[in-house]
Design a protein around this motif. Structure first.
Motif, PDB file in Angstrom:
ATOM      1  N   PRO A 156       4.973  13.508   8.132  1.00 13.90           N
ATOM      2  CA  PRO A 156       4.611  14.044   9.447  1.00 13.90           C
ATOM      3  C   PRO A 156       5.793  14.630  10.225  1.00 13.90           C
ATOM      4  CG  PRO A 156       3.593  11.904   9.123  1.00 13.90           C
ATOM      5  CD  PRO A 156       4.534  12.122   7.971  1.00 13.90           C
ATOM      6  N   GLU A 157       6.966  14.027  10.056  1.00 10.28           N
ATOM      7  CA  GLU A 157       8.126  14.531  10.782  1.00 10.28           C
ATOM      8  C   GLU A 157       8.509  15.924  10.293  1.00 10.28           C
ATOM      9  OE1 GLU A 157       7.775  10.208  10.938  1.00 10.28           O
ATOM     10  OE2 GLU A 157       7.970  11.514   9.195  1.00 10.28           O
ATOM     11  N   GLU A 158       8.480  16.130   8.982  1.00  7.02           N
ATOM     12  CA  GLU A 158       8.764  17.461   8.436  1.00  7.02           C
ATOM     13  C   GLU A 158       7.704  18.468   8.867  1.00  7.02           C
ATOM     14  OE1 GLU A 158      10.900  16.198   4.231  1.00  7.02           O
ATOM     15  OE2 GLU A 158       8.711  16.132   4.382  1.00  7.02           O
ATOM     16  N   TYR A 213       0.826  -1.207   0.000  1.00 11.42           N
ATOM     17  CA  TYR A 213       0.000   0.000   0.000  1.00 11.42           C
ATOM     18  C   TYR A 213       0.860   1.256   0.000  1.00 11.42           C
ATOM     19  CZ  TYR A 213       0.999   0.195   5.036  1.00 11.42           C
ATOM     20  OH  TYR A 213       1.626   0.249   6.260  1.00 11.42           O
ATOM     21  N   GLY A 214       0.296   2.305  -0.560  1.00 12.29           N
ATOM     22  CA  GLY A 214       0.970   3.596  -0.565  1.00 12.29           C
ATOM     23  C   GLY A 214       0.693   4.345   0.728  1.00 12.29           C
ATOM     24  N   ILE A 254      -2.859  19.700   1.735  1.00 10.07           N
ATOM     25  CA  ILE A 254      -1.450  19.318   1.823  1.00 10.07           C
ATOM     26  C   ILE A 254      -1.351  17.852   1.434  1.00 10.07           C
ATOM     27  CG2 ILE A 254       0.510  18.925   3.378  1.00 10.07           C
ATOM     28  CD1 ILE A 254      -0.589  21.189   5.131  1.00 10.07           C
ATOM     29  N   GLU A 255      -0.497  17.577   0.467  1.00  6.33           N
ATOM     30  CA  GLU A 255      -0.283  16.194   0.065  1.00  6.33           C
ATOM     31  C   GLU A 255       0.821  15.610   0.934  1.00  6.33           C
ATOM     32  OE1 GLU A 255       0.471  16.342  -4.145  1.00  6.33           O
ATOM     33  OE2 GLU A 255      -1.675  16.290  -4.569  1.00  6.33           O
ATOM     34  N   GLY A 256       0.460  14.606   1.708  1.00  4.74           N
ATOM     35  CA  GLY A 256       1.410  14.004   2.629  1.00  4.74           C
ATOM     36  C   GLY A 256       1.715  12.564   2.278  1.00  4.74           C
ATOM     37  N   SER A 257       2.740  12.047   2.898  1.00  4.78           N
ATOM     38  CA  SER A 257       3.152  10.664   2.749  1.00  4.78           C
ATOM     39  C   SER A 257       4.023  10.322   3.955  1.00  4.78           C
ATOM     40  CB  SER A 257       3.936  10.473   1.446  1.00  4.78           C
ATOM     41  OG  SER A 257       4.141   9.107   1.175  1.00  4.78           O
ATOM     42  N   ALA A 258       4.591   9.151   3.945  1.00  8.29           N
ATOM     43  CA  ALA A 258       5.573   8.778   4.968  1.00  8.29           C
ATOM     44  C   ALA A 258       6.949   9.212   4.480  1.00  8.29           C
ATOM     45  CB  ALA A 258       5.554   7.266   5.183  1.00  8.29           C
ATOM     46  N   GLY A 268       7.542   5.859   1.798  1.00  5.21           N
ATOM     47  CA  GLY A 268       6.734   7.006   1.408  1.00  5.21           C
ATOM     48  C   GLY A 268       7.235   7.664   0.137  1.00  5.21           C
ATOM     49  N   ASP A 269       6.490   8.659  -0.290  1.00  2.00           N
ATOM     50  CA  ASP A 269       6.790   9.424  -1.495  1.00  2.00           C
ATOM     51  C   ASP A 269       7.624  10.638  -1.095  1.00  2.00           C
ATOM     52  OD1 ASP A 269       6.767  11.150  -3.690  1.00  2.00           O
ATOM     53  OD2 ASP A 269       4.659  10.769  -4.156  1.00  2.00           O
ATOM     54  N   ARG A 270       8.849  10.711  -1.580  1.00  2.00           N
ATOM     55  CA  ARG A 270       9.758  11.798  -1.189  1.00  2.00           C
ATOM     56  C   ARG A 270       9.284  13.162  -1.672  1.00  2.00           C
ATOM     57  NH1 ARG A 270      15.294  10.398  -3.241  1.00  2.00           N
ATOM     58  NH2 ARG A 270      14.459   8.390  -3.748  1.00  2.00           N
TER      59      ARG A 270
END
Length: 157
Positions: free
Chosen positions: A58-60, A27-28, A41-45, A51-53
């Motif tokens: 969340p950390e950023e 899964y993405g 806001i488009e987020g990822s891991a 995740g998608d760079r």
């Protein structure tokens, strides 16, 4: 008297690749954070966690919230003190430590605000306003790790 302010966001996972969470790598991590009247806001891991760079993780976003909060508190302090700030940048960094159980936590963040002021004679005042700004930052007061400050004051002249 306590004043309460409430905030609300919507989160939607957009990373289902057709198999759901059938496997950890299937899964993405993509998702969208939104609230009424604002751009999403488009987020990822983080890339480390598949995740998608190209999307915020969340950390950023936590580090960005700390930096934004200090800046906004600092600018308010400057305005109250009669200090004219004409530029402000920050190069913030944070350290997150993974734990053996697959979790983790931030251990520190360091903000490096570079404040440009109009009057060189107010450089000492400019430097002194970081402490009250830090004390009034809502986000820094809400985290359980130290938020350090390495400010620099610049002048136009």
């Amino acid at each position: 008297m306590k004043l309460e302010h409430r905030y609300a966001i919507d989160l939607q996972w957009t990373g289902n690749r057709g198999e759901g969470t059938s496997d950890y790598k299937a899964y993405g991590r993509d998702h969208t954070v939104s609230t009424e009247g604002k751009h999403p806001i488009e987020g990822s891991a983080d890339r480390t966690f598949f995740g998608d760079r190209d999307r915020w993780n969340p950390e950023e976003l936590l580090l960005a919230a700390l930096s934004q909060c200090h800046m906004l508190s600092y600018l308010a302090e400057a305005a109250r003190a009669g200090l004219v700030v004409v530029g402000y940048t920050d190069a913030a960094t944070g350290v997150m430590e993974q734990t053996n159980n697959g979790g983790g936590h931030f251990t520190s963040a360091t903000l490096r605000p570079r404040v440009t002021i109009a009057d060189p004679a107010q450089a000492e005042l400019a430097a002194s306003l970081h402490a009250p700004a830090a004390a009034k930052c809502f986000i820094a007061a809400s985290v359980n790790f130290p938020v350090g400050h390495e400010p620099e004051t610049l002048t136009l002249a």
